[in-house]
Design an enzyme around this catalytic site. Sequence first.
Site, PDB file in Angstrom:
ATOM      1  N   CYS A 145      56.651  41.327 -86.150  1.00  0.00           N
ATOM      2  CA  CYS A 145      57.285  41.760 -85.058  1.00  0.00           C
ATOM      3  C   CYS A 145      58.623  42.275 -85.434  1.00  0.00           C
ATOM      4  CB  CYS A 145      57.771  40.346 -84.575  1.00  0.00           C
ATOM      5  SG  CYS A 145      58.693  40.412 -83.008  1.00  0.00           S
TER       6      CYS A 145
ATOM      7  N   CYS B 290      59.871  46.393 -78.036  1.00  0.00           N
ATOM      8  CA  CYS B 290      58.943  46.034 -79.202  1.00  0.00           C
ATOM      9  C   CYS B 290      59.336  46.942 -80.431  1.00  0.00           C
ATOM     10  CB  CYS B 290      57.308  46.364 -78.782  1.00  0.00           C
ATOM     11  SG  CYS B 290      56.389  45.956 -80.180  1.00  0.00           S
TER      12      CYS B 290
END
Length: 282
Positions: free
Chosen positions: A221, A80
Site C-alpha cells: 500500500c 492510492c
Amino acid sequence: MPEIPFTKGHGTGNDFVIVPDPDGVLDLSAAQVAALCDRHFGIGADGLLRVVRSAAGGFGSDAEWFMDYRNADGSIAEMCGNGVRVFARYLADTGLASLDSPLAVGTRAGTKTVTRSDDGFRVDLGTWRTDAADPLVRARGLDVARPGMNIDLGNPHIVVALASDAELDGLDLSVIPHIDPQPEGGANVEFVVPEDPLITAGVGRIRMRVFERGVGETLSCGTGTVAAALAVRSWAGGAPHEWRVEVPGGVLGVSMFEMGGQERVALSGPATLVYSGTVTLA
C-alpha cells in the site's frame, strides 16, 4: 453486453485493472468494478483505475488526466500511492502523456505530481495530517489491543507498532481488524516493525503489512508505507527523512521534504504493466 479494453498492472504486488476511458463515457457500477476485480471470476485485482480526462469526467481537476480509483469491492477511494505510479506508467507507455517532465495526475485527494526516479517513479503526495487520538486496534494474532496513530494523506490510515517480526508474521489479516472508535468511512490499518538497527547509512528501515479498507490484506500500500514511515519517525523522535519500507511485495522509498514552509512527503518505487486484453462487462 459491451466489450472494453483493459490493462493489468501492479506496484510492488498491489495490482490494478486499468480501464481507458478518455472521453468519460463509461459509467461503471460498484458491482461491475467488483466483478472485474474478482480473483476467481474476473481479471483479479486490489482495485480499478479508470483513465479519464478530467474535463470529460467532470472532476474539476486542473490536471488533464484523472485517476478514478475504486477499491476491489467497488467502493470509491480518495487516493492510492501505488496506483498513481501505475497510472502514470500507463499514460506514458500508451502515449497519452509524457514523463519527460513532471506529470500532473488528478485524484480525489488533489493533484499529484509524478516524475521518473532511479527505482521507477516518484509521486509527490503533498502534505499530511495527524491528531491526538489513539484508536485501539484489535487484530487476530495479537494478544491485546494496540494503540494506533492516525495519519491522513488524503486517505485515512492507522499505524500500529508491533514488538517483533514474529508478531508481524503471526497476524491473520484475513479477518478485518477492529478499530475503536471506528472511523467514519473506515481506514487502512498498517502494522509495522522497525529493522534492527532502525537507521542504516542515514536511512530509516521498517517492515510493514497492511489491511486495506474495501480490499483486505494487500501485498503493498503506497500511501500506507508513507503513513508507517511518518509514524515511526514520530515515535523514534528525530529520525531521518529518508526511509525504505519492506512490504510483502517488495520495497518502497519514502522521503519527507520542506516546500513553501510545509512538510511534504513523496513515495517512490516500481510500476509494472503485465498484460492487456478485452473483457465483456456484465
